[in-house]
Design an enzyme around this catalytic site. Structure first.
Site, mmCIF file in Angstrom:
data_model
loop_
_atom_site.group_PDB
_atom_site.id
_atom_site.type_symbol
_atom_site.label_atom_id
_atom_site.label_comp_id
_atom_site.label_asym_id
_atom_site.label_seq_id
_atom_site.Cartn_x
_atom_site.Cartn_y
_atom_site.Cartn_z
ATOM 1 N N SER A 146 39.660 35.680 41.323
ATOM 2 C CA SER A 146 38.813 36.254 40.282
ATOM 3 C C SER A 146 38.556 37.744 40.465
ATOM 4 C CB SER A 146 37.482 35.496 40.196
ATOM 5 O OG SER A 146 36.839 35.463 41.450
ATOM 6 N N HIS A 161 33.873 40.440 42.347
ATOM 7 C CA HIS A 161 34.072 40.689 40.919
ATOM 8 C C HIS A 161 33.829 42.159 40.579
ATOM 9 C CE1 HIS A 161 33.008 36.186 40.061
ATOM 10 N NE2 HIS A 161 34.189 36.337 40.645
#
Length: 223
Positions: free
Chosen positions: A144, A198
């Site tokens: 991610s 992230h």
């Protein structure tokens, strides 16, 4: 004598004398982005190996398998910055990241081509892993961070070139802004989600997207 009224056509409405001619970002968009599909295959194979070797049964096993973990990374195991981005915690984690990679990968490959998209992915993934190791407190796995980097690059791409596209093309960038903000908010509510990765990946991808030349416009200039 007054001239007869002319019928307004869609072509007349599309022309804007104060802006350069718009281009269609979705024209020629591949539904099978090769670089993304290749990465998906690698992620699936790595996850299958994790299951086969029972590497997800405990925190200790996950760290042993190659998760990003600051204590280990800064002790000299820098290879974890790479291995962690190919590991996943469970099937749902893998499926969600692979689906997002496929969808964002279509836009990235259209904008930059396979090699540059792959470079954005890996550089963003490394930045995400470093941010996780430096600021995080838990072992971290998953693609991610690299995905947020791709999203950041695509969002900046549309910010830079938005006036060159039709309005329906710009919805891609608008959707990614909304989706990434939602994911960051949801991540802030779940202590198991590594938002440092992230944010690190998105920052790196956004910077790259601000400077990476687009093959899309190179092709237009050469034609």
């Amino acid at each position: 004598m007054a001239e007869p009224l002319k019928m307004i056509t869609p072509a007349m409405l599309a022309d804007d004398p104060f802006r350069p001619a718009r281009v269609d970002f979705e024209k020629g968009l591949s539904s099978a982005p090769a670089f993304a599909i290749g990465l998906i295959i690698v992620n699936v194979l790595v996850f299958a190996l994790e299951i086969k070797l029972s590497l997800l049964t405990s925190r200790k096993d996950v760290i042993y398998a190659g998760a990003v973990y600051g204590e280990k990374v800064f002790a000299g195991q820098s290879w974890r910055l790479v291995t962690g981005m190919f590991m996943h915690a469970n099937l749902g984690h893998l499926f969600g990241n692979c689906l997002a990679l496929y969808l964002v990968g279509m836009a990235a490959e259209q904008a930059w081509g396979r090699r540059r998209s792959l470079a954005i992915y890996f550089i963003s993934g490394l930045a995400a892993s470093f941010a996780s190791a430096f600021l995080g407190t838990r072992p971290s796995v998953g693609a991610s961070g690299a995905l947020f980097g791709l999203m950041g690059a695509v969002m900046v791409f549309f910010f830079r070139h938005g006036n060159s596209f039709y309005a329906r093309n710009r919805r891609v960038g608008n959707f990614l802004i909304a989706w990434s903000l939602l994911q960051l908010w949801l991540g802030s509510l779940n202590p198991r989600v590594d938002n440092w990765a992230h944010l690190g990946g998105m920052l790196a991808g956004s910077i790259i997207g601000a400077y990476m030349p687009s093959r899309f416009f190179e092709d237009k200039a050469a034609s």
